[in-house]
Motif scaffolding. Structure first.
Motif, PDB file in Angstrom:
ATOM      1  N   VAL A 119       0.696  -1.459   0.034  1.00  0.00           N
ATOM      2  CA  VAL A 119      -0.018   0.323  -0.586  1.00  0.00           C
ATOM      3  C   VAL A 119       0.952   0.514  -0.236  1.00  0.00           C
ATOM      4  O   VAL A 119       0.643   2.217  -0.829  1.00  0.00           O
ATOM      5  CB  VAL A 119      -0.945   0.274   1.348  1.00  0.00           C
ATOM      6  CG1 VAL A 119      -1.491   0.933   1.406  1.00  0.00           C
ATOM      7  CG2 VAL A 119      -2.063  -1.350   0.972  1.00  0.00           C
ATOM      8  N   SER A 120       2.130   1.318   0.829  1.00  0.00           N
ATOM      9  CA  SER A 120       2.361   2.180   1.143  1.00  0.00           C
ATOM     10  C   SER A 120       3.570   2.829   0.123  1.00  0.00           C
ATOM     11  O   SER A 120       3.780   3.774  -0.654  1.00  0.00           O
ATOM     12  CB  SER A 120       3.361   2.415   2.640  1.00  0.00           C
ATOM     13  OG  SER A 120       4.110   1.963   2.170  1.00  0.00           O
ATOM     14  N   LEU A 121       4.129   1.898  -0.591  1.00  0.00           N
ATOM     15  CA  LEU A 121       4.426   1.756  -1.850  1.00  0.00           C
ATOM     16  C   LEU A 121       3.484   1.981  -3.630  1.00  0.00           C
ATOM     17  O   LEU A 121       3.550   3.550  -3.686  1.00  0.00           O
ATOM     18  CB  LEU A 121       5.242   0.779  -2.854  1.00  0.00           C
ATOM     19  CG  LEU A 121       6.160   0.238  -2.443  1.00  0.00           C
ATOM     20  CD1 LEU A 121       7.446  -1.044  -2.346  1.00  0.00           C
ATOM     21  CD2 LEU A 121       7.411   1.450  -3.064  1.00  0.00           C
ATOM     22  N   LYS A 123       0.909   3.989  -3.181  1.00  0.00           N
ATOM     23  CA  LYS A 123       0.353   5.677  -2.866  1.00  0.00           C
ATOM     24  C   LYS A 123       1.599   6.786  -3.481  1.00  0.00           C
ATOM     25  O   LYS A 123       0.428   7.415  -4.060  1.00  0.00           O
ATOM     26  CB  LYS A 123      -0.484   5.082  -1.342  1.00  0.00           C
ATOM     27  CG  LYS A 123      -1.207   5.222  -0.945  1.00  0.00           C
ATOM     28  CD  LYS A 123      -1.550   5.015   0.413  1.00  0.00           C
ATOM     29  CE  LYS A 123      -2.425   6.425   0.030  1.00  0.00           C
ATOM     30  NZ  LYS A 123      -3.069   6.957   0.508  1.00  0.00           N
ATOM     31  N   ASN A 124       2.559   5.637  -3.114  1.00  0.00           N
ATOM     32  CA  ASN A 124       3.345   7.062  -4.567  1.00  0.00           C
ATOM     33  C   ASN A 124       3.465   6.187  -5.318  1.00  0.00           C
ATOM     34  O   ASN A 124       4.502   7.752  -6.018  1.00  0.00           O
ATOM     35  CB  ASN A 124       5.230   6.700  -3.779  1.00  0.00           C
ATOM     36  CG  ASN A 124       4.757   7.036  -1.936  1.00  0.00           C
ATOM     37  OD1 ASN A 124       5.083   8.385  -1.596  1.00  0.00           O
ATOM     38  ND2 ASN A 124       4.904   6.478  -1.048  1.00  0.00           N
TER      39      ASN A 124
END
Lengths: 383, 152
Positions: A119-121, A123-124
């Motif tokens: 998710v955090s990748l 989102k970027n």
């Protein structure tokens, strides 16, 4: 730099432009302003038309239906792994199709690290050739990631055209693949890529296939860097052009053996430092000579063969990068404009870029070979 | 420009017990650094943990008594993001080696709150990222100077 110009107006334009492109979007992604940008907005225009405060924005987002399971209707199962189940779904907000990835949270350790990284990748990453994450629904039992819906993956596509793809489509797909990787590369430069070693499990907990792994990794290199991906890109180019996987090994030794038999057993010249590699020496491979790739991929033109050759170099320093390969002579025929389209726009926004009908496509062949469902589960997943 | 700088100064809390003071935040960071040293994890982890902590504290008002729980959970999230799977400390290990005094369920609940408040945006550039870039730049500059010195 992934931060766009910090005005609401430009975000709205961006949103409409993306809808015009008619990419399969379930929800306008840009409604969800990243906190950094929101902070910036609040800092730069604190006067009269103050944008939504964080609280009211959150409230309004959830009023719209973001972050709620009720917003999405499940339509059918697409696939199942040990870590997640993927469903086809529809967003009630936009009536568009979405892919719902349900991750079970029976986990003792809270949110699984694979999900956190994914998710955090994602989102970027905002790029037309990288799958878009639209929404996240986090409940006690379950974490649901809402992705844009993709018709089929490359594997299904190849199966569907009976492994005979039009060579011009191969070129367009290759360009898109490299564009996606080049985008990631830019972000990786800023330290977003976590991996220092090559994962052996995918996000869906499948064991990653060996077929797309470069020899340096098979021989124990733990340096995860972009040349690793480029080897796999070469394997995919071959597979699209021939309809067969290039090195379908089932063990590390067999995989290396297949590679060396075609590309030649590495020497100090083709692969500096190889003679000192203990693992390589322990295998005692015979000295194979490199074969001419053109004999194996006759449908690929001279430039294509040249690109394939530079993708499949043993020496990671000489292996072509994603950026450089986008400028390779192989892609000259796609025109110059293809290099100036923005990251978020699809290559199909150019008039000249169109997919051709694949010679082996089912609808045109079904009358001749009604029941030749060529080994559906033969191919392993690529990523 | 002045406004830009002003916005970055942390607000003075109106009363000590209502909000976490900058001093308490610094203390928590020092404590995390200790935990990090004991567990021998990647430097990326501590940098990311501090970044998550600061971003979280910027979005919510928290009572100081929750600070340890918040800090150790930020650390746990940072470890999940940047450590190798096999080096990832378990919740139990983290609780015992940090003696943070939190329970598992408290930490799991806090994890959800932090992920929700930061909308899962954990990845970010940290000071260490810039150090890596500057380091690479210094090295490439050195090489250029060296070569031009030789040829010139």
């Amino acid at each position: 730099g992934e931060v766009c110009s910090p005005t609401l107006v430009s975000f709205m334009c961006c949103k409409f432009q993306r809808i015009d492109v008619s990419k399969q979007m379930s929800l306008p992604m840009d409604i969800r302003l990243p906190p950094e940008i929101l902070k910036k907005l609040q800092m730069q225009s604190p006067e009269p038309c103050k944008p939504l405060s964080r609280m009211s924005r959150r409230a309004s987002l959830s009023d719209i239906g973001f972050g709620k399971l009720e917003t999405y209707v499940k339509l059918g199962k697409l696939g199942e792994g040990t870590y997640a189940t993927v469903f086809k779904g529809r967003s009630k907000l936009t009536e568009n199709l979405v892919a719902l990835k349900e991750i079970r949270l029976e986990h003792e350790e809270g949110a699984p690290c694979t999900a956190i990284r994914e998710v955090s990748l994602l989102k970027n990453l905002k790029h037309a050739n990288i799958v878009t994450l639209h929404d996240i629904i986090h409940t006690d039992r379950c974490l649901t990631l809402v992705f844009e819906y993709l018709d089929s993956d490359l594997k299904q596509y190849l199966d569907n055209c009976r492994n005979i793809m039009s060579m011009s489509n191969v070129k367009v797909f290759m360009f898109q693949l490299l564009r996606g990787l080049a985008g990631e590369l830019k972000l990786a430069d800023f330290g977003l890529a976590r991996a220092k070693s090559v994962p052996t499990k995918t996000y869906s907990n499948e064991v990653v296939t060996l077929w797309y792994r470069p020899p340096d990794v098979l021989l124990g290199s733990t340096e995860y860097s972009t040349p690793i991906d480029m080897w796999g890109v070469g394997c995919i180019l071959y597979e699209m052009a021939t309809g067969r996987p290039l090195f379908p090994g089932s063990t590390v030794k067999e995989e290396l053996h297949l590679i060396f038999r075609l590309m030649g057993t590495p020497t100090e010249e083709t692969c500096p430092g190889i003679t000192a590699n203990e693992e390589f020496r322990s295998y005692l491979f015979p000295q194979y000579r490199a074969q001419a790739l053109i004999n194996h991929v006759p449908r690929l033109d001279t430039e294509g063969i040249d690109l394939l050759t530079t993708l499949l170099l043993y020496d990671t320093r000489k292996r072509i990068s994603a950026e450089a390969s986008l400028r390779h002579a192989y892609f000259l025929s796609l025109g110059e404009d293809i290099h100036s389209i923005p990251d978020t726009a699809s290559v199909f926004s150019l008039k000249d870029i169109q997919l051709q009908k694949d010679p082996g496509h089912r609808s045109s062949f079904d009358c001749f070979f009604p029941n030749s469902g060529r080994g559906k589960n033969r191919r392993q997943s690529v990523f | 420009e002045a406004r830009l700088w002003k916005a970055r100064v942390p607000k003075k809390p109106s009363s000590q017990d209502a909000d976490i003071s900058p001093g308490q935040r610094d203390e928590a960071v020092r404590w995390l650094a200790d935990v990090h040293r004991r567990l021998q994890l990647y430097p990326e982890t501590i940098c990311l943990a501090v970044s998550i902590l600061d971003r979280f504290l910027a979005t919510v008002k928290a009572r100081p008594k929750y600070l340890r729980c918040i800090a150790i959970t930020c650390f746990f999230l940072a470890a999940k993001t940047s450590e190798e799977d096999e080096r990832l400390p378990t919740l139990r290990e983290l609780i015992s080696s940090s003696s943070c005094g939190c329970t598992r369920s408290e930490m799991l609940r806090m994890e959800r709150i932090i992920l929700d408040k930061l909308s899962w945006d954990l990845h970010t550039a940290t000071p260490l990222t810039f150090l890596h870039i500057f380091h690479a730049m210094v090295f490439s500059c050195k090489a250029v100077h060296f070569n031009s010195g030789l040829s010139g």
